[in-house]
Design an enzyme around this catalytic site. Structure first.
Site, PDB file in Angstrom:
ATOM      1  N   ARG A  86       0.857  -1.193   0.000  1.00  0.00           N
ATOM      2  CA  ARG A  86       0.000   0.000   0.000  1.00  0.00           C
ATOM      3  C   ARG A  86       0.893   1.242   0.000  1.00  0.00           C
ATOM      4  NH1 ARG A  86      -2.691   3.076   4.745  1.00  0.00           N
ATOM      5  NH2 ARG A  86      -3.873   4.568   3.519  1.00  0.00           N
ATOM      6  N   HIS A 130      -2.875  10.991   0.649  1.00  0.00           N
ATOM      7  CA  HIS A 130      -2.368  10.784   2.006  1.00  0.00           C
ATOM      8  C   HIS A 130      -1.723  12.102   2.450  1.00  0.00           C
ATOM      9  CE1 HIS A 130      -0.891   7.504   4.968  1.00  0.00           C
ATOM     10  NE2 HIS A 130      -0.545   8.673   5.503  1.00  0.00           N
ATOM     11  N   GLU A 175      -7.340   8.508   6.125  1.00  0.00           N
ATOM     12  CA  GLU A 175      -7.589   9.193   7.390  1.00  0.00           C
ATOM     13  C   GLU A 175      -8.058  10.628   7.217  1.00  0.00           C
ATOM     14  OE1 GLU A 175      -4.112   8.788   9.855  1.00  0.00           O
ATOM     15  OE2 GLU A 175      -4.238   6.622   9.920  1.00  0.00           O
ATOM     16  N   ASN A 304      -7.511   1.872   9.940  1.00  0.00           N
ATOM     17  CA  ASN A 304      -6.216   2.076  10.595  1.00  0.00           C
ATOM     18  C   ASN A 304      -6.468   2.117  12.095  1.00  0.00           C
ATOM     19  OD1 ASN A 304      -5.272   2.385   8.035  1.00  0.00           O
ATOM     20  ND2 ASN A 304      -4.677   4.539   8.246  1.00  0.00           N
ATOM     21  N   TYR A 306      -4.502   1.984  16.010  1.00  0.00           N
ATOM     22  CA  TYR A 306      -3.256   1.995  16.766  1.00  0.00           C
ATOM     23  C   TYR A 306      -3.447   1.799  18.270  1.00  0.00           C
ATOM     24  CZ  TYR A 306      -0.843   3.408  12.548  1.00  0.00           C
ATOM     25  OH  TYR A 306      -0.316   3.406  11.283  1.00  0.00           O
ATOM     26  N   GLU A 380      -3.559  -0.065   8.147  1.00  0.00           N
ATOM     27  CA  GLU A 380      -2.389   0.322   8.946  1.00  0.00           C
ATOM     28  C   GLU A 380      -2.546  -0.218  10.354  1.00  0.00           C
ATOM     29  OE1 GLU A 380      -1.409   4.495   9.245  1.00  0.00           O
ATOM     30  OE2 GLU A 380      -1.782   4.785   7.109  1.00  0.00           O
TER      31      GLU A 380
HETATM   32  O1  IFM Z   1       2.521   7.810  10.046  1.00  0.00           O
HETATM   33  C1  IFM Z   1       1.145   7.821  10.191  1.00  0.00           C
HETATM   34  C2  IFM Z   1       0.449   7.618   8.868  1.00  0.00           C
HETATM   35  O2  IFM Z   1       0.823   8.551   7.935  1.00  0.00           O
HETATM   36  C3  IFM Z   1      -1.041   7.717   9.053  1.00  0.00           C
HETATM   37  N1  IFM Z   1      -1.497   6.858  10.099  1.00  0.00           N
HETATM   38  C4  IFM Z   1      -0.800   6.897  11.348  1.00  0.00           C
HETATM   39  C5  IFM Z   1       0.685   6.743  11.134  1.00  0.00           C
HETATM   40  C6  IFM Z   1       1.420   6.775  12.479  1.00  0.00           C
HETATM   41  O3  IFM Z   1       1.178   7.970  13.139  1.00  0.00           O
END
Ligand code: IFM
Length: 484
Positions: A86, A130, A175, A304, A306, A380
């Protein structure tokens, strides 16, 4: 007597045949070559030169120099064994001023990349935006201007005409919450505007741009899967107090529902429209027909994830301390009146993000029950840690292996719960430019020595290669080479 069958926790976690293992990057974070071959300036070129905006005054001028080292990076992917890569296309390479005819040399770079991937049997998953908006469009209002959605549709037409035959799947935006709320709301990201009303307008124009892009892609590449990538989270009230429950709901409204509801239900959440009703221009920019366009059917959703968030009402910092939470992380959006809290004793990454993979399962199950049963790609997931090259010349990033391992088990749990997760992309292939944190945070499974550009696969790269080869992660506590 036959032995009882082993549970996944005992036998390991196997993924469905054909599961799409991948890794992800983004143009501004890795390419460098900021003025090569006719590329125009983006909002990040401008913002990163603003004093104090980016850690250490870092810029993406050189980054990982991927633009010149693309063959080396393709080799790294081949050895890793990923089925898909990606990446994002830099709009300012294709239309240096954000409009008008294509810059052929910019397209040539991506053609080379896409053909290189195909030659290695790696499916190109292309993100169209992006965060690197051409500066010329920002000068005319950027995403707060409706016209930017139209310019985006034109750009998507150019890219899809040029690369359409070889791209396996398309992601319109990455995002959009970050583009709108960090870019125009808190001002922590480019273009660095702090104005809630403009962030709300940008939200709508980004989503409109997404809807227009879907229309263009359907015409240009009718059989290609199209989706959008959202950064989504879980917001857990710090206590059962109704004030904290309501605060968590507001945070959820801003991050999740403001995007999921228009895309999957064709409307903005009523409580958020109320919340932003006095902010101008805010959602007054919505016109008849826009939401139908935004809700155009998709083929997959990119997620995505985290970290999870623990939330209390902003007026309850005393109660937060009494409940044992640490110092609240800064209040990014005072209008939301939420405290974002760190759970005592929790592990965190070098971003300060709490490690809790159960949030990913919870999120995926919620998406299925409340929004869509579309296939989901984890576009992600990954972590930054304080990596270093040891005296033996190795980066033994076992914390990252543990993080990835736990999150893959969480994906597996979601599969068991009936969520159609069809692939997983590690963020990121390379250490890279982490936006306002510059090069201070390393997310890569490959170490990059920024002064020279040299690449060094970390231990997590070998670990991930093994996961891909076996289409499985081991049972917990059995992470291979010398764990933790
Ligand atoms: O680095 C970023 C990415 O560009 C978008 N999602 C989160 C990642 C980590 O912060």
């Amino acid at each position: 007597m036959s032995a009882a069958p082993l549970s996944p926790a005992e036998a390991g976690y196997h993924f469905p045949p054909g599961f799409l293992w991948g890794t992800a990057t983004a143009a501004y974070q890795i390419e460098g070559a900021a003025s090569a071959d006719g590329r125009g300036p983006s909002i990040w070129d401008t913002f990163s030169r603003r004093p104090g905006a980016v850690w250490n005054g870092d810029t993406g001028d050189i980054a990982c120099d991927h633009y010149h080292r693309v063959d080396e990076d393709l080799e790294l992917m081949t050895r890793l064994g990923v089925r898909s890569y990606r990446f994002s296309v830099a709009w300012p390479r294709i239309q240096p001023d954000g409009r008008g005819p294509a810059n052929q040399r910019g397209l040539d770079f991506y053609r080379r990349l896409v053909e290189g991937l195909r030659a290695r049997d790696i499916e190109p998953t292309l993100t169209l935006y992006h965060w690197d908006l051409p500066q010329a469009l920002e000068d005319q209002g950027g995403w707060t201007a409706r016209d930017t959605a139209e310019r985006f549709a034109d750009y998507v037409a150019v890219v899809s005409r040029a690369l359409g035959a070889d791209v396996a799947r398309w992601i319109t935006l990455n995002e959009p919450w970050c583009s709108a709320w960090l870019g125009y709301g808190s001002g922590r990201h480019a273009p660095g505007v702090a104005d809630i009303g403009r962030a709300a307008a940008a939200t709508h124009h980004l989503l409109l741009g997404h809807g227009r892009a879907v229309e263009v892609l359907r015409a240009a590449v009718p059989s290609a899967p199209v989706g959008i990538t959202l950064n989504l989270g879980v917001h857990r009230p710090g206590t059962p107090d109704p004030l904290d429950v309501a605060a968590a709901r507001r945070a959820d409204g801003n991050l999740n529902r403001l995007f999921l509801e228009p895309i999957f239900h064709g409307r903005y959440p009523e409580d958020m429209l109320q919340h932003y009703r006095d902010d101008e221009p805010g959602f007054s920019v919505v016109r008849d027909g826009d939401l139908d366009q935004i809700a155009a059917p998709l083929d997959f959703l990119g997620v995505n994830y985290y970290f999870p968030d623990t939330i209390m009402d902003a007026g309850r910092s005393h109660e937060a301390r009494v409940a044992g939470y640490g110092v609240p992380l800064g209040e990014q959006f005072p209008d939301l009146r939420v405290l974002s809290l760190e759970t005592p004793g929790s592990d965190t990454t070098s971003m300060g993000w709490e490690v809790d993979a159960s949030g990913l399962t919870e999120l995926l199950v919620r998406i299925k029950s409340e929004y869509t049963d579309l296939p989901i790609l984890i576009t992600e997931n990954g972590a930054a840690f304080d990596d270093y090259v040891d005296p033996n010349g190795r980066v033994l990033d076992h914390e990252r292996e543990t993080y990835l391992h736990e999150h893959l088990v969480a994906v597996h749990d979601a599969l068991d719960a009936g969520v159609r997760v069809i692939g997983y992309f590690v963020w990121s292939l390379l250490d890279n430019f982490e936006w306002s944190l510059g090069y201070s945070r390393r997310f890569g499974i490959v170490w990059v020595d920024f002064p020279t550009g040299a690449r060094l696969p970390k231990a997590s790269y070998d670990w991930y290669a093994d996961v891909i080869a076996r289409n499985a992660v081991d049972k917990m506590g059995d992470l291979g080479e010398g764990p933790r």
